[in-house]
Design an enzyme around this catalytic site. Structure first.
Site, PDB file in Angstrom:
ATOM      1  NE  ARG A  92     -32.331  83.746  64.544  1.00  0.00           N
ATOM      2  CZ  ARG A  92     -32.621  82.457  64.599  1.00  0.00           C
ATOM      3  NH1 ARG A  92     -32.524  81.775  65.731  1.00  0.00           N
ATOM      4  NH2 ARG A  92     -33.004  81.810  63.513  1.00  0.00           N
ATOM      5  CG  HIS A 136     -37.895  80.288  62.984  1.00  0.00           C
ATOM      6  ND1 HIS A 136     -36.843  80.743  63.751  1.00  0.00           N
ATOM      7  CD2 HIS A 136     -38.166  79.051  63.457  1.00  0.00           C
ATOM      8  CE1 HIS A 136     -36.514  79.824  64.659  1.00  0.00           C
ATOM      9  NE2 HIS A 136     -37.301  78.777  64.494  1.00  0.00           N
ATOM     10  CD  GLU A 181     -32.695  74.810  63.856  1.00  0.00           C
ATOM     11  OE1 GLU A 181     -33.611  73.981  63.765  1.00  0.00           O
ATOM     12  OE2 GLU A 181     -32.088  75.036  64.920  1.00  0.00           O
ATOM     13  CG  ASN A 309     -29.990  77.880  65.522  1.00  0.00           C
ATOM     14  OD1 ASN A 309     -29.455  78.977  65.678  1.00  0.00           O
ATOM     15  ND2 ASN A 309     -31.216  77.732  65.061  1.00  0.00           N
ATOM     16  CE1 TYR A 311     -31.728  74.590  71.437  1.00  0.00           C
ATOM     17  CE2 TYR A 311     -31.339  74.628  69.065  1.00  0.00           C
ATOM     18  CZ  TYR A 311     -31.912  75.180  70.203  1.00  0.00           C
ATOM     19  OH  TYR A 311     -32.658  76.330  70.112  1.00  0.00           O
ATOM     20  CD  GLU A 382     -33.053  78.615  67.387  1.00  0.00           C
ATOM     21  OE1 GLU A 382     -33.217  77.451  67.812  1.00  0.00           O
ATOM     22  OE2 GLU A 382     -33.687  79.094  66.433  1.00  0.00           O
TER      23      GLU A 382
HETATM   24  C1  FCB Z   1     -34.679  74.771  66.909  1.00  0.00           C
HETATM   25  C2  FCB Z   1     -35.679  75.743  66.340  1.00  0.00           C
HETATM   26  C3  FCB Z   1     -36.395  76.575  67.371  1.00  0.00           C
HETATM   27  C4  FCB Z   1     -36.713  75.765  68.608  1.00  0.00           C
HETATM   28  C5  FCB Z   1     -35.483  75.054  69.111  1.00  0.00           C
HETATM   29  C6  FCB Z   1     -35.696  74.268  70.388  1.00  0.00           C
HETATM   30  O1  FCB Z   1     -34.554  73.681  66.063  1.00  0.00           O
HETATM   31  O2  FCB Z   1     -35.046  76.616  65.451  1.00  0.00           O
HETATM   32  O3  FCB Z   1     -37.534  77.133  66.774  1.00  0.00           O
HETATM   33  O4  FCB Z   1     -37.751  74.918  68.357  1.00  0.00           O
HETATM   34  O5  FCB Z   1     -35.007  74.186  68.129  1.00  0.00           O
END
Ligand code: FCB
Length: 477
Positions: A92, A136, A181, A309, A311, A382
């Site tokens: 990607r 992006h 995002e 995405n 985290y 992500e």
């Molecule tokens: C996300 C972003 C990516 C990177 C990660 C850690 O928010 O999409 O570009 O910075 O976090």
């Protein structure tokens, strides 16, 4: 609410247990143009908002910029070779809008399009499927100067850029992600101002969110019209959100943050409406007069997949009278109308970003989207972690990052086992790279980058991921 998921449903595979993924599961890694390409003045590229922002003193830690980054613009053949060695099935990448339309409008810049033709050809020759993100975060500065995302016309500009990029690359690229995002573009870019363009106006942030989604809908239609065989989706950064306690006040705080982080995008894109409670929460900053008849129909144009995405989790609590909330990792003004909600840390292990590690939150998020929204193939576009890496004898043993990936892949497997149509996983990131306002101080790569020599060193996590891909799952230990 995500926190209402039943306890069994968030059960992860035991550590050490093996897990095979469904046949055809897409194993990939992700990057983004400004974070790796460098060569900001080559091939007719003009400035993006991130060039301007990073060159403005005080905006980015240590004044780091993306001028050189990983020099991927010149080193892409070697980087693709590395991807092939790791066995990646998909990659990607994002296209830099200012390489394609340096002035933000008009015909495509051939040198820019040629770069992405060469890159995608190189990938295909190595058996790696390119997945392209169109936006992006690198808006051409010329478009920001004309008003940026709070300006409705930017949505139309974006669709035009999408159309000409797909006209140039659609013969070799099937998977398209319109936006990465939009929460960050809107609420960090125009709300808290910690991301480019660094404006701080809550009403504009909400307008920006709408115009980003409108741009997504218009671009989706343009791509589908040009290439009926294309698969088009959008990538949202979704969070598990939970209240600190079972009090009504904490539950309301969780509702608010879930609304502003997740539902303000999920509902318009997947249901064609804004959530009424979020509209009410935002009444102090906007009357939503910028939403025109027919917009939500465009925004909710059916897609082929949703990119997620993931985290971490937000744990939140009710405001306390007279107590200013500690600014959370992304300032209070990222949450217009709900600035007083307190973000709570639980003392669980964190990454180098200070983000709490919460793999069950990924199961929760996937199951929630599957349960509450129309049935759609899902991809993790992500997932990853920053940790401090050390090169010892030419090797980087990143056991903590490997552990993060392992736990989150176990979460993916659990979600699939419970019926979630999760079709692929893209690790963030292939390479250490420019981590926005943190510059080069945070390393997310499976491959270490020595920024002085531009040498690449695959970390232990990269070797481990190659093995996961080879066996299509996790080995029993
Ligand atoms: C996300 C972003 C990516 C990177 C990660 C850690 O928010 O999409 O570009 O910075 O976090």
């Amino acid at each position: 609410m995500s926190n209402s998921a039943s306890p069994q449903s968030t059960q992860l595979l035991e550590e050490g247990e093996g897990a095979t993924f469904p046949p055809g599961f897409v194993w990939g890694a992700a990057t983004a143009a400004y974070q790796i390409e460098g060569a900001v003045h080559e091939g007719g590229r003009s400035a993006s908002i991130w060039d301007t922002f990073s060159h403005t003193p005080g905006r980015v830690l240590h004044g780091h910029t993306g001028d050189v980054a990983c020099d991927h613009y010149h080193r892409y053949p070697d980087d693709v070779k590395l991807m092939a060695e790791l066995g990646l099935k998909a990659y990607r990448l994002s296209v830099a809008w200012p390489r394609i339309q340096p002035d933000g409008h008009g015909p495509g810049n051939q040198a820019g399009l040629d770069f992405y033709r060469r890159l995608t050809d190189e990938l295909l020759e190595h058996g790696i499927e390119p997945w392209i993100t169109l936006y992006h975060w690198d808006l051409p500065q010329a478009i920001e100067d004309a008003g940026g995302w709070p300006n409705r016309d930017t949505a139309a500009r974006f669709a035009e850029y999408a159309e000409l990029t797909v006209a140039a690359l659609g013969d070799r690229v099937r998977h398209w992600i319109t936006l990465n995002e939009p929460w960050c573009s809107a609420f960090l870019g125009y709300g808290s101002g910690v991301h480019a363009p660094g404006r701080t106006n809550p009403g504009e942030a909400v307008r920006a969110a709408h115009h980003l989604m409108l741009g997504h809908g218009l671009a989706t239609r343009a791509i589908q019209a040009a290439r009926p065989d294309a698969e088009v989706g959008v990538t949202l950064n979704l969070y598990a959100v939970s209240p600190q306690t079972s009090s009504a006040g904490d539950a309301d705080a969780a509702r608010r943050i879930d609304g502003l982080a997740n539902r303000i995008f999920l509902d318009p894109v997947l249901r064609g409406s804004y959530p009424a409670d979020v509209v009410a929460d935002l009444a102090p900053v906007t009357d939503f007069g910028h939403v025109q008849d027919g917009d939500l129909e465009i925004v909710s144009t059916p897609m082929s997949f949703l990119g997620i995405n993931y985290y971490s989790r937000h744990v939140v609590a009710a405001p306390v009278e007279g107590v200013e909330p500690e600014p959370y990792w992304r300032a209070q003004s990222s949450w217009p109308g709900s600035e007083q909600v307190r973000f709570v840390t639980r003392g669980v292990p964190v990454t180098d970003m200070n983000w709490e590690i919460d793999a069950p939150g990924l199961v929760e998020t996937l199951e929630r989207v599957h349960r509450e929204y129309p049935d759609l193939p899902l991809y993790i576009t992500e997932n990853g972690s920053a940790f401090v890496d050390e090169v010892v004898d030419g090797r980087v043993d990143d056991a903590d990052r490997l552990g993060y990936f392992d736990a989150h892949l176990r979460a993916c497997h659990s979600a699939i086992a419970s019926g979630v149509p999760l079709r692929g996983y893209f690790a963030w990131s292939l390479l250490d790279n420019y981590e926005w306002a943190w510059g080069y101080t945070k390393r997310f790569g499976m491959v270490y980058v020595d920024y002085d020599s531009q040498r690449r060193i695959p970390k232990s996590s990269a070797r481990w991921y190659a093995d996961v891909i080879r066996r299509n799952g996790l080995a029993a230990q």
